[in-house]
Design a protein around this motif. Structure first.
Motif, PDB file in Angstrom:
ATOM      1  N   LEU A 543       0.752  -1.255   0.012  1.00  0.00           N
ATOM      2  CA  LEU A 543      -0.007  -0.049  -0.085  1.00  0.00           C
ATOM      3  C   LEU A 543       0.839   1.351   0.050  1.00  0.00           C
ATOM      4  CD1 LEU A 543      -2.924  -0.528   2.336  1.00  0.00           C
ATOM      5  CD2 LEU A 543      -3.108  -0.764  -0.161  1.00  0.00           C
ATOM      6  N   ARG A 544       1.897   0.976   0.644  1.00  0.00           N
ATOM      7  CA  ARG A 544       2.925   2.417   0.766  1.00  0.00           C
ATOM      8  C   ARG A 544       3.391   2.454  -0.601  1.00  0.00           C
ATOM      9  NH1 ARG A 544       6.663   2.144   5.743  1.00  0.00           N
ATOM     10  NH2 ARG A 544       4.619   2.403   6.684  1.00  0.00           N
ATOM     11  N   ARG A 545       3.680   1.485  -1.393  1.00  0.00           N
ATOM     12  CA  ARG A 545       4.238   1.668  -2.767  1.00  0.00           C
ATOM     13  C   ARG A 545       3.150   2.076  -3.897  1.00  0.00           C
ATOM     14  NH1 ARG A 545       6.105  -3.628  -6.093  1.00  0.00           N
ATOM     15  NH2 ARG A 545       4.134  -3.202  -7.082  1.00  0.00           N
ATOM     16  N   ASN A 546       1.860   1.402  -3.493  1.00  0.00           N
ATOM     17  CA  ASN A 546       0.919   1.567  -4.851  1.00  0.00           C
ATOM     18  C   ASN A 546      -0.154   2.915  -4.332  1.00  0.00           C
ATOM     19  OD1 ASN A 546       2.003  -0.658  -5.624  1.00  0.00           O
ATOM     20  ND2 ASN A 546       0.305  -2.283  -4.916  1.00  0.00           N
ATOM     21  N   GLY A 547      -0.054   3.122  -3.148  1.00  0.00           N
ATOM     22  CA  GLY A 547      -0.926   4.315  -2.774  1.00  0.00           C
ATOM     23  C   GLY A 547      -2.407   3.927  -2.423  1.00  0.00           C
ATOM     24  N   GLN A 548      -2.796   4.499  -1.405  1.00  0.00           N
ATOM     25  CA  GLN A 548      -4.341   4.412  -0.894  1.00  0.00           C
ATOM     26  C   GLN A 548      -4.784   5.489  -0.808  1.00  0.00           C
ATOM     27  OE1 GLN A 548      -3.846   2.775   3.237  1.00  0.00           O
ATOM     28  NE2 GLN A 548      -5.905   2.910   3.455  1.00  0.00           N
ATOM     29  N   ARG A 549      -6.223   5.740  -1.111  1.00  0.00           N
ATOM     30  CA  ARG A 549      -6.881   7.027  -1.020  1.00  0.00           C
ATOM     31  C   ARG A 549      -8.297   6.625  -0.314  1.00  0.00           C
ATOM     32  NH1 ARG A 549     -10.175   8.069  -5.445  1.00  0.00           N
ATOM     33  NH2 ARG A 549      -9.924   6.734  -6.941  1.00  0.00           N
ATOM     34  N   ALA A 550      -8.788   7.660   0.548  1.00  0.00           N
ATOM     35  CA  ALA A 550      -9.985   7.399   1.058  1.00  0.00           C
ATOM     36  C   ALA A 550     -11.197   7.873   0.069  1.00  0.00           C
ATOM     37  CB  ALA A 550     -10.179   8.387   2.409  1.00  0.00           C
ATOM     38  N   GLY A 551     -12.338   7.122   0.096  1.00  0.00           N
ATOM     39  CA  GLY A 551     -13.225   7.523  -0.750  1.00  0.00           C
ATOM     40  C   GLY A 551     -14.615   6.995  -0.034  1.00  0.00           C
ATOM     41  N   GLY A 552     -15.646   7.409  -0.503  1.00  0.00           N
ATOM     42  CA  GLY A 552     -17.061   6.858  -0.029  1.00  0.00           C
ATOM     43  C   GLY A 552     -17.410   5.402  -0.343  1.00  0.00           C
ATOM     44  N   THR A 553     -18.092   4.785   0.454  1.00  0.00           N
ATOM     45  CA  THR A 553     -18.460   3.489  -0.094  1.00  0.00           C
ATOM     46  C   THR A 553     -19.258   3.453  -1.419  1.00  0.00           C
ATOM     47  OG1 THR A 553     -18.816   2.767   2.204  1.00  0.00           O
ATOM     48  CG2 THR A 553     -20.030   1.552   0.761  1.00  0.00           C
ATOM     49  N   TRP A 554     -18.849   2.458  -2.194  1.00  0.00           N
ATOM     50  CA  TRP A 554     -19.643   2.595  -3.438  1.00  0.00           C
ATOM     51  C   TRP A 554     -21.086   2.429  -3.245  1.00  0.00           C
ATOM     52  CZ3 TRP A 554     -22.016  -1.049  -6.967  1.00  0.00           C
ATOM     53  CH2 TRP A 554     -22.191  -0.653  -8.387  1.00  0.00           C
ATOM     54  N   GLY A 555     -21.785   3.233  -3.712  1.00  0.00           N
ATOM     55  CA  GLY A 555     -23.290   3.495  -3.759  1.00  0.00           C
ATOM     56  C   GLY A 555     -24.021   3.218  -5.209  1.00  0.00           C
ATOM     57  N   CYS A 556     -23.350   2.599  -5.995  1.00  0.00           N
ATOM     58  CA  CYS A 556     -24.086   2.254  -7.398  1.00  0.00           C
ATOM     59  C   CYS A 556     -24.074   3.717  -8.025  1.00  0.00           C
ATOM     60  CB  CYS A 556     -25.791   1.926  -7.300  1.00  0.00           C
ATOM     61  SG  CYS A 556     -25.847  -0.058  -6.948  1.00  0.00           S
ATOM     62  N   GLY A 557     -23.295   4.470  -7.809  1.00  0.00           N
ATOM     63  CA  GLY A 557     -23.196   5.663  -8.745  1.00  0.00           C
ATOM     64  C   GLY A 557     -24.103   6.767  -8.180  1.00  0.00           C
ATOM     65  N   PHE A 558     -24.904   6.356  -7.097  1.00  0.00           N
ATOM     66  CA  PHE A 558     -25.759   7.486  -6.561  1.00  0.00           C
ATOM     67  C   PHE A 558     -24.776   8.045  -5.387  1.00  0.00           C
ATOM     68  CE2 PHE A 558     -28.542   4.840  -8.368  1.00  0.00           C
ATOM     69  CZ  PHE A 558     -29.499   5.454  -9.271  1.00  0.00           C
ATOM     70  N   PRO A 559     -24.949   9.526  -5.326  1.00  0.00           N
ATOM     71  CA  PRO A 559     -24.420   9.997  -4.050  1.00  0.00           C
ATOM     72  C   PRO A 559     -25.415  10.225  -2.968  1.00  0.00           C
ATOM     73  CG  PRO A 559     -25.233  11.612  -5.642  1.00  0.00           C
ATOM     74  CD  PRO A 559     -25.593  10.291  -6.250  1.00  0.00           C
ATOM     75  N   TYR A 560     -25.008  10.770  -1.862  1.00  0.00           N
ATOM     76  CA  TYR A 560     -25.816  10.972  -0.654  1.00  0.00           C
ATOM     77  C   TYR A 560     -26.218   9.661   0.198  1.00  0.00           C
ATOM     78  CZ  TYR A 560     -26.221  15.090  -3.398  1.00  0.00           C
ATOM     79  OH  TYR A 560     -25.639  15.974  -4.344  1.00  0.00           O
ATOM     80  N   ALA A 561     -25.675   8.616   0.040  1.00  0.00           N
ATOM     81  CA  ALA A 561     -25.923   7.418   0.948  1.00  0.00           C
ATOM     82  C   ALA A 561     -25.880   7.729   2.320  1.00  0.00           C
ATOM     83  CB  ALA A 561     -24.827   6.317   0.677  1.00  0.00           C
ATOM     84  N   THR A 562     -26.909   7.477   3.233  1.00  0.00           N
ATOM     85  CA  THR A 562     -26.970   7.780   4.507  1.00  0.00           C
ATOM     86  C   THR A 562     -26.960   6.563   5.357  1.00  0.00           C
ATOM     87  OG1 THR A 562     -29.493   7.262   4.595  1.00  0.00           O
ATOM     88  CG2 THR A 562     -28.770   9.694   4.023  1.00  0.00           C
ATOM     89  N   PRO A 563     -26.606   6.670   6.769  1.00  0.00           N
ATOM     90  CA  PRO A 563     -26.312   5.466   7.464  1.00  0.00           C
ATOM     91  C   PRO A 563     -27.621   4.821   7.495  1.00  0.00           C
ATOM     92  CG  PRO A 563     -25.507   7.429   8.617  1.00  0.00           C
ATOM     93  CD  PRO A 563     -26.266   7.920   7.238  1.00  0.00           C
ATOM     94  N   ARG A 564     -28.776   5.448   7.125  1.00  0.00           N
ATOM     95  CA  ARG A 564     -30.024   4.273   7.446  1.00  0.00           C
ATOM     96  C   ARG A 564     -30.053   3.390   6.163  1.00  0.00           C
ATOM     97  NH1 ARG A 564     -35.400   7.436   7.085  1.00  0.00           N
ATOM     98  NH2 ARG A 564     -36.006   5.129   7.301  1.00  0.00           N
ATOM     99  N   MET A 565     -29.036   3.650   5.235  1.00  0.00           N
ATOM    100  CA  MET A 565     -28.991   2.680   4.120  1.00  0.00           C
ATOM    101  C   MET A 565     -28.469   1.450   4.300  1.00  0.00           C
ATOM    102  SD  MET A 565     -29.109   5.228   0.920  1.00  0.00           S
ATOM    103  CE  MET A 565     -30.079   6.719   0.795  1.00  0.00           C
ATOM    104  N   GLN A 566     -27.703   1.425   5.254  1.00  0.00           N
ATOM    105  CA  GLN A 566     -26.854   0.258   5.746  1.00  0.00           C
ATOM    106  C   GLN A 566     -27.878  -0.870   6.117  1.00  0.00           C
ATOM    107  OE1 GLN A 566     -23.509   1.268   8.522  1.00  0.00           O
ATOM    108  NE2 GLN A 566     -25.053   2.579   9.097  1.00  0.00           N
ATOM    109  N   TYR A 567     -27.093  -2.045   5.939  1.00  0.00           N
ATOM    110  CA  TYR A 567     -27.966  -3.348   5.950  1.00  0.00           C
ATOM    111  C   TYR A 567     -28.279  -3.294   7.754  1.00  0.00           C
ATOM    112  CZ  TYR A 567     -29.200  -7.607   3.760  1.00  0.00           C
ATOM    113  OH  TYR A 567     -29.839  -8.573   3.059  1.00  0.00           O
ATOM    114  N   THR A 568     -29.637  -3.677   7.790  1.00  0.00           N
ATOM    115  CA  THR A 568     -30.014  -3.466   9.495  1.00  0.00           C
ATOM    116  C   THR A 568     -29.768  -5.072  10.115  1.00  0.00           C
ATOM    117  OG1 THR A 568     -32.237  -4.184   8.833  1.00  0.00           O
ATOM    118  CG2 THR A 568     -31.820  -1.842   9.022  1.00  0.00           C
TER     119      THR A 568
END
Lengths: 658, 300
Positions: A543-568
């Motif tokens: 990872l140090r060599r290839n790099g790592q970046r933070a991003g949102g969880t993949w939401g099928c291309g839709f933005p604004y995923a909320t915690p309520r959309m998590q699996y219950t």
């Protein structure tokens, strides 16, 4: 061992408890009361480990409560083992309570908690070291009452009072059963002491059977064995968390202690049917316990159902041990009993840890509903790690301690299968144990995943922080023990093999607690550590060599995923619920609020009713209530009628007894 | 030296087996398909990529890939691939329970990203595995009987002298283990590794948010586990191959793995994925088969 020691120990438990009542400042009262309990438990633990365990059996005479029966403390290996359990968990829970019971500071009755907890610990120590029936019952009642008052410590809440009532009824029905079982023994042997009971076998099979069934009713109720378990899921959640930890980790084990004491010490050579019954009840408890646990949303209620499950696993070991003993397989019997007893200790360790973790979560978020939690690993990293360790242990994942004891039980069952003819029952037990283990994984992935991982589902959950050191220290210690006892199980197994040496066959110690080839937990743990550690380093390097970046969880291309959309948690449990819907019987109600043609709100509710609760206990309870209402007509309040009753009674007595 | 060879062979055969399965499937559905070595190229690519780490994830997510691969390799070290001598002999109960460790972390990682897909996959994964447990234990019990040993390496590798090798219970157990292979390794008819609809996936949905190195480790682990099960099934059917001298036994092991890959590929090409609610019946069938195999032992 000096005979004054028990009195000293009792004083170190009780004096700080009473002082806690007198101290005005709630904070100091807590420190003195629970701190005193911790010191006393630690003292007891040291005394048991260096004294009682080496010198066993130890006899200490007590002043007789009644003139016609002597009282004594009798400590053999089994008692010493359970004493270690009481004092070990007692010590850690007392330390935890110093920090946790802060929430009771504002309430006046909260000051009684230290005395009650110390009394509970002391009475449990008394129960397992009692050498005669009267001391045993005395300790048993003290234990039941102290725990009852601890359950209703939150007496402002209706649920707590209801739970307390259910518990009180259950525990007294149980005490009745134990009393009857003992009376059968007294009648046969004419003695009140355990040693006396063991010398004279019961010859009448009907009486033997009755003794066993009453003992099973009594001890099974306390232990939470399947048909008698209904008090557990009420009492454990309502009690304050440290109390739940003691009740679930230690107190229900007193029932197991009673069963083992009866089956292997007091009733010489019980028939095979007793062991088979226990084995069957163990399987039922295990499967039902874990299935009901999977569909719970209340964290502590879920853990309570897991106690039913684990008691089931312990009973599988003990029941199969008795069955093997009766059918002439002493080596398998010994391994099974060792496994069952080891699971008693392991369950105490991880279940106390899980209840303490649940307490920390409850204190941090003020909710037990796991659907409102999430992401706590960020705010409560230490609690999260400890809870994860406990979850791995209870799910019997190697190299944690839950596996170590289940492995011993499995090996016992496997050794029993190897004999002639009737191996089918042991194979069924192995398959059942496997199913229980698999379902436990489902349940604890669900719990850890919804409570500690992902995103917070409520504001309280995102604000939660790790608790004070007084609460972290016991959790950390227990987590280390979960791993330590799994990696080095022989520390305990060797002791247990000595305790159960009366089961060994004439040919010498043929069975060993740790398998010679292919099962060394230490080797596996080292292999895992090397493999996982190496890959972790590789990953870090890459990872140090290839790099790592933070991003949102993949939401099928839709933005604004909320915690309520998590699996219950409910969705997570759904596949299992679907398969076992015949047993779990979900009741779903759906109410829609319409405005004209438009749907405004939908309310969707699913409830699970305990099959036994509705099918068996409630009808019986209603019958009792109806009978009580009928009986009420007999005392309408007319003094003349009562005088008539007295006259009638006197006349009847004269008629019958001249 | 032998240890290194054992693990290396597992690591190399994993992607090869996946490649063989895909090639067979392509062949049977009249497609050209990618080369059988394509999975190696995929892994090479993934190992050189960076990752996008979800902002919702915790250290459990980071740890999951090393745990999954590490535990799978430890399991591999106990599985006889070309010889009865394995680096780490393991009791069969320990072996079966150790399989829960990678599953535990993988499913937790699925929940850790806060994605509904991850939860969906995790939930199905644990449910399927839980229902497969009784069948696994019973069939391993049956194998331990046949082999007369408690260790995984000892029990798949022995044919009692003077007996015909393919007795009914041997065939039953091999069949059961093959059913379990399909269920535990997310193959058709329980799961479809090639589907593009997240809602129908189990394993792939769970690892949706893994990328780069993590994904490579998880795919490698899946390959290792598939080889492990194939080795057990083929060990039951052809135990003689494990007694060959090393220079013959290693090629024999490769042939066995390739053959089981072809078999898995044929099943995948010929069947559709089951409705998820029918998986329970599928696993119950496996349990019953294992029980029958055990009862044959009692009758005989």
């Amino acid at each position: 061992m000096p005979s004054a020691l028990p009195y000293v120990l009792a004083a170190t438990f009780l004096v700080p408890g009473i002082l806690a009542l007198l101290i005005r400042d709630p904070c100091r009262s807590r420190v003195v009361g629970f701190g005193g309990g911790a010191v006393a438990s630690f003292l007891g633990l040291v005394l048991t480990l260096v004294g009682a365990m080496r010198e066993a059996p130890v006899r200490i005479p007590l002043p007789a409560p009644v003139p016609w029966a002597a009282s004594e403390l009798f400590l053999d290996g089994l008692s010493a083992f359970f004493l270690v359990l009481v004092f070990f968990i007692g010590f850690l829970v007392s330390v935890y309570a110093i920090g946790y019971m802060k929430e009771f500071d504002a309430r006046r009755r909260g000051q009684a908690a230290p005395l009650l907890l110390n009394l509970l610990l002391l009475s449990m120590a008394f129960v397992v070291s009692a050498g005669d029936m009267l001391s045993f019952l005395l300790g048993w009642e003290a234990m039941s009452l102290a725990s009852y008052f601890l359950v209703v410590l939150n007496h402002e809440k209706r649920e707590a009072r209801q739970a307390g009532l259910i518990y009180l009824i259950a525990t007294h029905i149980g005490t009745g059963g134990i009393l009857l079982a003992f009376l059968f023994l007294v009648q046969t042997t004419g003695s009140f002491s355990f040693n006396g009971f063991a010398t004279v076998p019961i010859s009448d099979p009907a009486i033997l059977c009755a003794t066993f069934w009453f003992a099973l009713l009594g001890f099974g109720t306390k232990a939470g064995v399947f048909p008698f378990h209904i008090w557990l899921p009420y009492a454990h959640p309502e009690a304050p968390s440290p109390v739940s930890a003691v009740m679930s980790g230690v107190m229900i084990k007193m029932g197991i202690y009673g069963i083992v004491r009866f089956l292997f010490y007091l009733l010489p050579s019980p028939p095979a049917s007793f062991g088979a019954t226990l084995l069957a009840l163990g399987l039922l408890s295990g499967v039902f316990g874990v299935l009901y646990a999977i569909v719970q949303h209340d964290l502590k209620r879920l853990l309570a159902f897991h106690s039913v499950e684990n008691i089931g696993i312990i009973l599988i070991g003990i029941g199969a041990a008795s069955l093997c003993q009766a059918t002439g397989r002493p080596d398998a019997a010994r391994l099974l009993l060792v496994g069952g007893l080891f699971h008693v200790l392991n369950h105490a360790t991880f279940k106390a840890l899980l209840f303490l973790g649940a307490g920390a979560v409850l204190q941090g978020t003020h909710t037990r509903n796991i659907e409102k939690l999430g992401g706590l690993m960020r705010g409560m990293p230490l609690t999260g790690v400890a809870f994860l360790a406990g979850s791995l242990a209870i799910s019997a994942v190697p190299p944690f301690n839950g596996f170590a004891s289940e492995f011993t039980i499995y090996r016992g069952l496997w050794a029993a299968v190897g004999g002639a003819g009737t191996g089918g029952i042991y194979l069924a037990a192995m398959a059942g144990l496997a199913l229980i283990g698999g379902l436990a994984v489902v349940c604890f992935v669900k719990v850890v995943g919804t409570v500690f991982l992902g995103n917070a589902r409520s504001a309280q959950a995102s604000a939660a922080r790790d608790p004070s050191v007084a609460m972290e220290f016991p959790m950390g210690t227990l987590a280390l023990f979960c791993l330590g006892l799994g990696v080095f199980p022989s520390i305990v197994l060797d002791r247990l093999m000595e305790i159960t040496s009366f089961l060994s066959s004439a040919g010498g110690p043929a069975s060993v607690a740790v398998p010679a080839a292919g099962g060394k937990p230490f080797t596996v743990a080292i292999a895992l550590a090397i493999a996982i550690g190496g890959l972790w380093l590789l990953r870090t390097f890459l990872l140090r060599r290839n790099g790592q970046r933070a991003g949102g969880t993949w939401g099928c291309g839709f933005p604004y995923a909320t915690p309520r959309m998590q699996y219950t948690a409910s969705s997570f449990a759904d596949p299992i619920l679907h398969v076992f819907r015949g047993i779990l019987r979900p009741h779903t109600t759906r109410t829609e609020r319409l405005s004209g043609r438009f749907l405004l709100e939908v309310e969707h509710e699913t409830h699970f009713h305990d099959l036994l609760e509705n099918g068996l206990y409630l009808p019986v309870y209603r019958l009792f209530v109806r009978a009580a209402f009928q009986a009420r007509r007999l005392h309408p309040g007319y003094i003349h009628l009562y005088l008539g009753y007295i006259l009638g009674a006197v006349v009847l007595l004269l008629v019958f007894f001249h | 030296m032998k240890f290194v060879a054992h693990i290396t062979l597992f690591i190399l055969l994993g992607p090869l087996l996946v490649g063989v399965v895909r090639k067979t499937k392509a062949f049977l559905s009249c497609r050209q398909g990618a080369s059988v070595f394509q999975p190696f190229l995929d892994l090479w690519k993934l190992f050189r990529r960076g990752i996008v780490r979800s902002t919702s994830a915790s250290w459990v997510f980071d740890l999951s890939a090393p745990v999954v691969l590490g535990a799978s390799l430890v399991l591999a070290a106990a599985t006889p691939l070309w010889s009865r001598e394995v680096p780490l002999p393991m009791h069969f109960i320990l072996f079966l329970y150790l399989m829960a460790l990678p599953r535990f972390f993988q499913t937790l990682a699925g929940l850790d990203t806060g994605s509904a897909f991850g939860g969906l996959g995790s939930s199905r994964e644990v449910a399927v595995s839980a229902m497969a447990e009784p069948a696994l234990i019973l069939s391993f019990c049956g194998l331990a009987y046949l082999g007369g040993a408690d260790t995984v390496s000892g029990m798949v590798a022995v044919v009692p002298p003077g007996r015909i090798p393919w007795r009914p219970e041997v065939i039953l157990l091999a069949g059961t283990m093959f059913l379990l292979l399909l269920a535990e390794n997310a193959r058709i008819p329980v799961d479809d590794p090639a589907t593009h609809l997240e809602l129908t996936m189990i394993h792939e949905a769970m690892v949706l948010d893994h990328a780069g190195v993590d994904l490579a480790m998880i795919q490698l682990a899946s390959g290792v586990r598939l080889v492990l099960f194939s080795a057990i099934v083929s060990g039951i059917l052809f135990p003689q191959a494990l007694s060959l001298p090393t220079f013959l036994a290693i090629p024999a092991a490769v042939v066995k793995v390739v053959l089981s890959g072809a078999l898995i590929g044929a099943v995948e090409a010929g069947m559709a994925r089951m409705k998820l609610s029918r998986v329970a019946s599928y696993l119950l069938i496996a349990t019953v088969l294992a029980a029958i195999a055990l009862s044959v032992r009692y009758a005989g």
